[in-house]
Scaffold this motif. Sequence first.
Motif, PDB file in Angstrom:
ATOM      1  N   ALA A  12       0.858  -1.192   0.000  1.00 38.78           N
ATOM      2  CA  ALA A  12       0.000   0.000   0.000  1.00 38.78           C
ATOM      3  C   ALA A  12       0.886   1.232   0.000  1.00 38.78           C
ATOM      4  O   ALA A  12       1.996   1.215   0.537  1.00 38.78           O
ATOM      5  N   TYR A  13       0.443   2.264  -0.688  1.00 42.94           N
ATOM      6  CA  TYR A  13       1.114   3.567  -0.614  1.00 42.94           C
ATOM      7  C   TYR A  13       0.135   4.519   0.031  1.00 42.94           C
ATOM      8  O   TYR A  13      -0.941   4.754  -0.508  1.00 42.94           O
ATOM      9  N   LYS A  14       0.481   5.041   1.203  1.00 42.07           N
ATOM     10  CA  LYS A  14      -0.460   5.843   2.006  1.00 42.07           C
ATOM     11  C   LYS A  14      -1.769   5.077   2.131  1.00 42.07           C
ATOM     12  O   LYS A  14      -1.775   3.963   2.614  1.00 42.07           O
ATOM     13  N   ASP A  15      -2.899   5.628   1.628  1.00 45.47           N
ATOM     14  CA  ASP A  15      -4.184   4.929   1.777  1.00 45.47           C
ATOM     15  C   ASP A  15      -4.458   3.971   0.635  1.00 45.47           C
ATOM     16  O   ASP A  15      -5.386   3.178   0.696  1.00 45.47           O
ATOM     17  N   ALA A  16      -3.664   4.068  -0.430  1.00 43.35           N
ATOM     18  CA  ALA A  16      -3.990   3.283  -1.623  1.00 43.35           C
ATOM     19  C   ALA A  16      -3.422   1.869  -1.524  1.00 43.35           C
ATOM     20  O   ALA A  16      -2.213   1.679  -1.447  1.00 43.35           O
ATOM     21  N   VAL A  17      -4.321   0.893  -1.524  1.00 43.76           N
ATOM     22  CA  VAL A  17      -3.897  -0.510  -1.513  1.00 43.76           C
ATOM     23  C   VAL A  17      -3.639  -0.930  -2.954  1.00 43.76           C
ATOM     24  O   VAL A  17      -4.522  -0.861  -3.801  1.00 43.76           O
ATOM     25  N   ILE A  18      -2.405  -1.353  -3.245  1.00 46.08           N
ATOM     26  CA  ILE A  18      -2.045  -1.699  -4.631  1.00 46.08           C
ATOM     27  C   ILE A  18      -2.057  -3.215  -4.827  1.00 46.08           C
ATOM     28  O   ILE A  18      -2.477  -3.704  -5.863  1.00 46.08           O
ATOM     29  N   THR A  53      12.202  -2.486  -3.003  1.00 48.88           N
ATOM     30  CA  THR A  53      11.282  -1.935  -2.001  1.00 48.88           C
ATOM     31  C   THR A  53      10.835  -3.050  -1.072  1.00 48.88           C
ATOM     32  O   THR A  53      10.799  -4.209  -1.467  1.00 48.88           O
ATOM     33  N   LYS A  54      10.492  -2.660   0.146  1.00 51.16           N
ATOM     34  CA  LYS A  54      10.007  -3.657   1.108  1.00 51.16           C
ATOM     35  C   LYS A  54       8.485  -3.664   1.097  1.00 51.16           C
ATOM     36  O   LYS A  54       7.856  -2.623   0.967  1.00 51.16           O
ATOM     37  N   PRO A  55       7.887  -4.863   1.233  1.00 47.47           N
ATOM     38  CA  PRO A  55       6.428  -4.940   1.192  1.00 47.47           C
ATOM     39  C   PRO A  55       5.795  -4.406   2.482  1.00 47.47           C
ATOM     40  O   PRO A  55       6.422  -4.427   3.535  1.00 47.47           O
ATOM     41  N   SER A  56       4.553  -3.942   2.376  1.00 52.38           N
ATOM     42  CA  SER A  56       3.833  -3.500   3.569  1.00 52.38           C
ATOM     43  C   SER A  56       3.418  -4.697   4.418  1.00 52.38           C
ATOM     44  O   SER A  56       3.359  -4.620   5.636  1.00 52.38           O
ATOM     45  N   LEU A  57       3.109  -5.812   3.743  1.00 58.19           N
ATOM     46  CA  LEU A  57       2.651  -7.020   4.451  1.00 58.19           C
ATOM     47  C   LEU A  57       3.231  -8.262   3.783  1.00 58.19           C
ATOM     48  O   LEU A  57       3.529  -8.237   2.598  1.00 58.19           O
ATOM     49  N   GLY A  58       3.359  -9.335   4.559  1.00 61.78           N
ATOM     50  CA  GLY A  58       3.717 -10.634   3.982  1.00 61.78           C
ATOM     51  C   GLY A  58       5.208 -10.894   3.915  1.00 61.78           C
ATOM     52  O   GLY A  58       6.012 -10.108   4.415  1.00 61.78           O
ATOM     53  N   SER A  59       5.570 -12.022   3.296  1.00 57.95           N
ATOM     54  CA  SER A  59       6.964 -12.464   3.269  1.00 57.95           C
ATOM     55  C   SER A  59       7.410 -12.908   1.889  1.00 57.95           C
ATOM     56  O   SER A  59       6.615 -13.404   1.100  1.00 57.95           O
ATOM     57  N   ILE A  60       8.717 -12.732   1.639  1.00 57.74           N
ATOM     58  CA  ILE A  60       9.339 -13.217   0.408  1.00 57.74           C
ATOM     59  C   ILE A  60      10.498 -14.138   0.806  1.00 57.74           C
ATOM     60  O   ILE A  60      11.334 -13.760   1.634  1.00 57.74           O
TER      61      ILE A  60
END
Length: 360
Positions: A12-18, A53-60
Motif C-alpha cells: 500500500a502507498y499511504k491509503d492506496a492498496v495496490i 522496495t520492502k512490502p507492507s505485508l507478507g513475506s518473500i
Amino acid sequence: MALLRIENLGQAYKDAVILTDINLSLERGEVFALIGPTGSGKTTLMKLIDLLTKPSLGSIYFDEVDVTEAESDRLAARRRMSLVQQKPIVFNMNVYDNVAVGLRWRGVAKNSIREKAEHALDLVGMADYAHRDAKTLSGGETQRIALARALVIQPDLLLLDEPTANLDPNSVSKIEEVIEHVIKEHEISVFMTTHDMVQGQRLSHKVGVLIDGQMLQMGKPDEIFNAPQSKEVAEFVGIDNILAGTIEKKDGELADVKVAGGAISAISGFEKGESVYALIRPEDITLSLARDGGSARNVFGGVINKIITLGSLVHIEVDCGFPLFVVLTARSTIDMGLVVGTQVFISFKATAIKVIRRWS
Ligand SMILES: Nc1ncnc2c1ncn2[C@@H]1O[C@H](COP(=O)(O)OP(=O)(O)OP(=O)(O)O)[C@@H](O)[C@H]1O
Ligand SMILES: [Mg+2]
C-alpha cells in the motif's frame, strides 16, 4: 524446493492498496508470466520481488531464505537475480561497456569479463554492435542490450517487466527467441509481466492473472485461457461472449442454460437452478447466411447489429434474442455481403461453451 516463494504479500502507498494477499512460488527452471490490465500492480509486484522496495505485508523467500527484512539477506539474494525494467535505460557508453559494467561492479576478473560480455552479446544477436554508442540504438536493440546486461551475470532468477511492450513484431520475435533459448539452455527461472496474453501463453509454464491488485487465477496457460474461473479473467483473456444465465434442464452432462432472450445447450457439471455464466469464444462461433444442418447443437437466427473492422479482422455483433460477438476475416465479410441488418444464422457446439459459477 522453490527458488522464489511469496506469502500473503500486500503493498500500500499511504491509503492506496495496490496489492492484496499475493501468494505464489517459482521453481528452478520455471517461467511465470504475470498478466493483467494496465495499473493492476504488475510492476509493483516485480519491484517487491527485485527486493528494492520492502512490502507492507507478507513475506518473500529466496532459495528458502526469508529475505523480507534483513538487508544482508536481501543483498545476497539480489546478487543472484537481474531485472530488465519496463523502460530500460542504457548508460552513456558503448554497447560492450553497457554489458560489461555489471561484471566490473561485481569485481569479476578482467579476462573473464571479456568472455562473458561477448557471450551475452552473442546470445541477444548484438555482437556486431559492440562499439556502437548505446544511446543511438533503436527501441528493440536497446531492449536486447538490457537483456544482455541482465544475462551476463548468469542470474538464477531473471525478472522481465513487459519485455516486448511497444516493440515492432520483428523485435518482439527476436526478444522472445532469446528468452526461449535462455530458458532452455540454462536452468534459469523467469518471472515476467506482460499485457500480451498470447506471449504469456507461449513462453510460460505458469500464468497468474492480476486484476486490481488481486491474483484472481493462477495455473497452466491453457487452464487460464480455456477455463477462466471468473468473469473478470474471462474478459481479460478475450472471451467476448459472457452470458448470465440459469441452468434450466439437465440431461446427463448436457444442460440447457436459460439466458435473457433464449436458451443454449452446453456441457456442464452444474445442477438445475444454479446461476452461471456461459462463456463462448467468438472464434468458436460459425456465421452463415443459410441455416445449415451441421452437428452443432446451438443454431440461432439473428440480425447483424454492429460491424467493427479491426485490421484484417471484423467483429460482428448479432442479435439472436441475446447479443453474440463473432469474428470473421474482412475478406469473408465482403464475400458474404454482410452489412448491418443482414439476416444470418449462428451456430456453435455445446462443447464450445464453458460454464462457470456466477457470483453476485
Ligand atoms: N510509488 C507509488 N506511490 C503511489 N502509487 C503508486 C506507486 N507506484 C505505483 N503506484 C500505483 O499503483 C498502481 C499499480 O501500478 P503498477 O505500475 O504496478 O501497474 P502495472 O500493472 O505495472 O501497469 P502497466 O501495465 O501500465 O505497466 C497504479 O495505480 C500506480 O499509480
Ligand atoms: Mg508495469
